[in-house]
Design an enzyme around this catalytic site. Sequence first.
Site, PDB file in Angstrom:
ATOM      1  N   TRP A 102       0.827  -1.210   0.000  1.00 29.70           N
ATOM      2  CA  TRP A 102       0.000   0.000   0.000  1.00 29.70           C
ATOM      3  C   TRP A 102       0.855   1.252   0.000  1.00 29.70           C
ATOM      4  CZ3 TRP A 102      -4.289  -1.207  -1.924  1.00 29.70           C
ATOM      5  CH2 TRP A 102      -4.851  -2.457  -1.661  1.00 29.70           C
ATOM      6  N   ASP A 169      -0.670   6.736   6.560  1.00 26.88           N
ATOM      7  CA  ASP A 169      -1.774   5.822   6.264  1.00 26.88           C
ATOM      8  C   ASP A 169      -1.849   4.838   7.429  1.00 26.88           C
ATOM      9  OD1 ASP A 169      -3.507   3.874   5.414  1.00 26.88           O
ATOM     10  OD2 ASP A 169      -2.459   3.422   3.544  1.00 26.88           O
ATOM     11  N   LYS A 193     -11.153  -1.821   9.018  1.00 22.72           N
ATOM     12  CA  LYS A 193     -10.356  -2.687   9.893  1.00 22.72           C
ATOM     13  C   LYS A 193     -10.852  -2.439  11.322  1.00 22.72           C
ATOM     14  CE  LYS A 193      -7.444  -2.909   6.246  1.00 22.72           C
ATOM     15  NZ  LYS A 193      -7.326  -3.980   5.282  1.00 22.72           N
TER      16      LYS A 193
END
Lengths: 356, 356
Positions: A102, A169, A193
Amino acid sequence: MKKHNYSAGPCILPQEVFEKSAQAILNFNNSDLSILEISHRSKDFVAVMEEARALAIELLGLEGKGYQALFLAGGASLEFLMTPYNLMKENGKAAYLDSGTWASAAIKEAKFFGETVIVASSKDENYNHVPKGYTIPTDADYFHCTSNNTIFGTQMKEFPTLDIPMVCDMSSDIFSRNIDFSKFAIIYAGAQKNMGPAGTTLVVVKEEILGKNGRNIPSMLDYAKHIKAESMYNTPSVFPVYASLLTLQWLKNLGGIPAIEKINNAKANLLYTEIDRNPLFKGTAVVEDRSTMNATFLLDTPLHTDTFNAMLKEAGIIGLPGHRSVGGYRASMYNAMPLDSVQVLVDVMKDLENKI
Amino acid sequence: MKKHNYSAGPCILPQEVFEKSAQAILNFNNSDLSILEISHRSKDFVAVMEEARALAIELLGLEGKGYQALFLAGGASLEFLMTPYNLMKENGKAAYLDSGTWASAAIKEAKFFGETVIVASSKDENYNHVPKGYTIPTDADYFHCTSNNTIFGTQMKEFPTLDIPMVCDMSSDIFSRNIDFSKFAIIYAGAQKNMGPAGTTLVVVKEEILGKNGRNIPSMLDYAKHIKAESMYNTPSVFPVYASLLTLQWLKNLGGIPAIEKINNAKANLLYTEIDRNPLFKGTAVVEDRSTMNATFLLDTPLHTDTFNAMLKEAGIIGLPGHRSVGGYRASMYNAMPLDSVQVLVDVMKDLENKI
């Protein structure tokens, strides 16, 4: 049958979030209306959005520190481009830490906007650790990092102290452990999440850093416009925001980040201890960078794969296969995962050892 | 108490969508898992996404015509900038019809990308009609229009036949009436009127028009990337997409667009007939452009406002106040609104006349 859901995200949420949100679909706040059919401008939903924004700031310990919380659409992937659009100057540059898939995706999008310096990368070791000892250019417009690498099971344990804005992030470990969140200029996290179902993204912005890069930004990509509109520049994702609020309320009632951090550490210790003890398994991430959220591990030999998989199924454990780029297994132990479920997994690992 | 929900969006959805989606939050497909906690890559959710995409194309009569349906995040407002990013050439130009607030918002975003020609506007008459008799430049990269103007209660009854791509924002009347949808290169619509809860946006794209404008497009804004990833370039809004599928299934079982169009016409006729007959009310949109989705009307005198509002409340009618830019009332009669609810409103209007 009771399931133990180890999915990497979307993932397990607290049972009370399922119950309360299902009830709100049938009758929200005793209004005889569904949460799915009310106006986002209704008094009841405006109160949801305000509480969710305030509670995110409160849980992160950022009250009175100049931050605004937004619940935007598009996922963290949209933030990969909103961040440079809002912070990188024309002909400016940004510094990125490449610690996983990511992080690498964020770097790709930053390159649309200008020079993107990769300060360090662990790609050559298949991202089995978080790079350290790098130098961040002091003339970069900002530094971007990824706090937890879901796929590779690594987690940043320390963050630099910088004179330039730091963007992080935190999609896969926000609200899971205590960090000095005031070190960051922008924190973003897809809900799916630790915060709620898929469909909304938390963006926490230090207001003073905006409006300084000289770019003309399309409205929907402009953090300042979203802040001015109190996170209602356009119709927000009503239900995902509501379910996120329920999850944040659950966390607050539990005792907030300090309380969940203890539980998360206990879960991670239980599992990693077994991975290290049991001769049939080995971890894939270097020990010092192991994530408390996602534990990645392999079987010592493919000969046991079918047996282990059958035992997992028998125990009601789902979502354990690792990402294709690592293989093996990945146990995602987000906030809502109970210690009991980790014990069930550890018991299966012990049973496999006894059986072989 | 039974409510009659006239909200302009998010809005009423079929009762069975509320019931089935609440059930899926408690136990999805008898998996002992919530729809909120399953992976978007799970077999069960991939099937949801595939069916939703195929059903959208089927209901619009676009099977085998080179179109792809996407369920994206961000709302129609994000499409305001994705459309020019994907279709407008560098140094190119686009043609826009300015028929209302949202058309005007789309124009604002197009200007970030290049020359934006407004072919006609009804702004000077507070958008009380849809402009007609305009000329669309044949060298424009595309023509953009808005099929239904929620705030002003007007609706395009005819669409031009063009040699350039036509893009239409159908957020507030998609799936409500039969149109030759194959006239359009791109159709987009926020879910929260006729398709589902807020949090996802349907984008229907004719594939052959993409990749021709020479721009380097950030991944999340690139329709081609979303198509290639089968609408899963990043984590989609799982629950809003599922609830949208349930709504599309409801529409198909009802007989699709031809069946709902008859019901929508009956509802609109019932209400507009009363607006025109009852001396206490007057419509704000010109008659020929009246929307079947949103009927905008005023009381003849503010003296009756309190009485009428109290009677609406007594009847369980909510969401009727007009947008601040028009005032008065707006009755949004989307697909899921039953004819009976419109009759309740008409009865209140008649009762007011009898009472005065």
